[in-house]
Design a protein around this motif. Structure first.
Motif, mmCIF file in Angstrom:
data_model
loop_
_atom_site.group_PDB
_atom_site.id
_atom_site.type_symbol
_atom_site.label_atom_id
_atom_site.label_comp_id
_atom_site.label_asym_id
_atom_site.label_seq_id
_atom_site.Cartn_x
_atom_site.Cartn_y
_atom_site.Cartn_z
ATOM 1 N N ASN A 1 -5.226 -0.634 5.852
ATOM 2 C CA ASN A 1 -4.123 -0.261 6.744
ATOM 3 C C ASN A 1 -4.635 0.121 8.126
ATOM 4 O O ASN A 1 -3.981 -0.145 9.136
ATOM 5 C CB ASN A 1 -3.321 0.887 6.153
ATOM 6 N N ILE B 1 0.830 -1.204 0.000
ATOM 7 C CA ILE B 1 0.000 0.000 0.000
ATOM 8 C C ILE B 1 0.863 1.253 0.000
ATOM 9 O O ILE B 1 0.606 2.205 -0.740
ATOM 10 C CB ILE B 1 -0.940 -0.006 1.227
ATOM 11 N N THR C 1 -6.986 0.819 0.245
ATOM 12 C CA THR C 1 -5.658 1.024 0.827
ATOM 13 C C THR C 1 -5.732 1.666 2.201
ATOM 14 O O THR C 1 -5.079 1.213 3.148
ATOM 15 C CB THR C 1 -4.790 1.902 -0.091
#
Length: 342
Positions: free
Chosen positions: A151, A71, A147
């Motif tokens: 995360n 990412i 993304t």
């Protein structure tokens, strides 16, 4: 990152993509057939929703370190591309992204196309134009949502932020029924470029094992640092461009404007495209994903990959985080200068 920060980051990034997609849909509806254009839009949204529903949970099952590396690297490549274009437009080297011009171009192309009926859709051209526009711009929205969400481990907030951005832009599009020219798109792209680059730098280095001073608090230094660096670079490119315009002024005393340069470049590109052999479907599919992931400057993507590899090898060093910082500080002006010459 708090839920509020996650919402704001995804909202701003998706806002830009939603403006471009809405301009295409409004052009197709206003010049062709609203029902077909909206049908194409809904079809694209359904496809994107399926992608999020299928890919989101699967991606979130991957190890966090792997996610941060992948990412972070992709966000860096995306962010550097957005920053490069935003800096050149802000400096006057490239023409601003003109939604009015895009809208007129889409309307002209749509008006000239023949009307055909397929699969129960009364205007296939309006359907496909809206479907492709929303799907292509929406893929970037999906990438941003997944993304940031993976995360932070918070997919619902990211999805709500993206939906809110799309709802705001679509509402504006319905009200004005025309291009969203008043949206300061280049300013938004500048901010989003800074944001993507900052998070990509932070997560990428963290994913390969580097420890940032102050942990998550380092983002409060990274983001303003990237912003100030890019603003200074914008001033430098603006002065250099102004000097170049003065030295290249024709004998008639009329300076060459950015508009004429852009139009000449566009005409040359169109001529070259017309004489180029059309690639096959498989080649087009590969080129699409290459352009989506790598962009139009493979050297920047290669630089990001090399920076993360070297940082990972030096992860035992306390100041390993400096390596990607130095590389990014080089890649931003390097990529911008290359784009300015093209």
């Amino acid at each position: 990152m708090t839920s509020y920060a996650l919402f704001a980051a995804v909202f701003l990034a998706c806002l830009v993509e939603a403006v471009e997609a809405t301009t295409i849909v409004v052009a197709a509806g206003a010049s062709r057939n609203w029902r077909s254009a909206l049908t194409g839009t809904v079809a694209a949204v359904v496809v994107l929703a399926v992608i999020v529903a299928a890919a989101g949970p699967a991606i979130m099952m991957l190890p966090l370190a792997v996610l941060r590396v992948v990412i972070g690297g992709l966000l860096l490549v995306f962010g550097l591309q957005w920053l490069r274009k935003a800096v050149l437009r802000a400096a006057g080297v490239k023409a601003l992204h003109d939604e009015d011009a895009i809208y007129r171009r889409e309307v002209a192309a749509a008006s000239a196309a023949a009307s055909t009926r397929r699969a129960g859709v009364s205007d296939w051209y309006a359907f496909t134009l809206s479907f492709k526009g929303v799907l292509l711009e929406g893929l970037e929205v999906v990438f941003i949502v997944l993304t940031f969400a993976t995360n932070q481990g918070n997919l619902p907030v990211a999805v709500v932020a993206a939906a809110a951005a799309v709802l705001v832009v679509v509402t504006m599009g319905v009200i004005v029924r025309g291009p969203l020219a008043r949206v300061p798109e280049n300013a938004l792209k500048f901010v989003v470029g800074v944001m993507l680059t900052s998070f990509g730098l932070f997560w990428g280095a963290q994913g390969v094992g580097a420890d940032w001073p102050g942990s998550d608090g380092a983002l409060l230094i990274i983001a303003p640092g990237v912003l100030v660096f890019c603003l200074l670079m914008t001033l430098a490119f603006r002065r250099r461009h102004a000097a170049a315009v003065v030295t290249s002024t024709p004998a008639t005393g009329q300076p060459t404007t950015t508009r004429s340069v852009v139009e000449t470049s566009t005409a040359s590109t169109a001529t070259a495209t017309a004489t180029r052999t059309e690639p096959g479907r498989l080649a087009r599919f590969g080129l699409f994903w290459y352009d989506f992931v790598i962009g139009d400057d493979w050297q920047i993507a290669a630089g990001v990959a090399i920076a993360l590899i070297i940082t990972g090898l030096a992860a035992g060093w306390t100041a390993a985080w400096l390596i990607p910082v130095v590389v990014v500080a080089f890649l931003i002006p390097y990529g911008t200068a290359r784009a300015a010459r093209s």
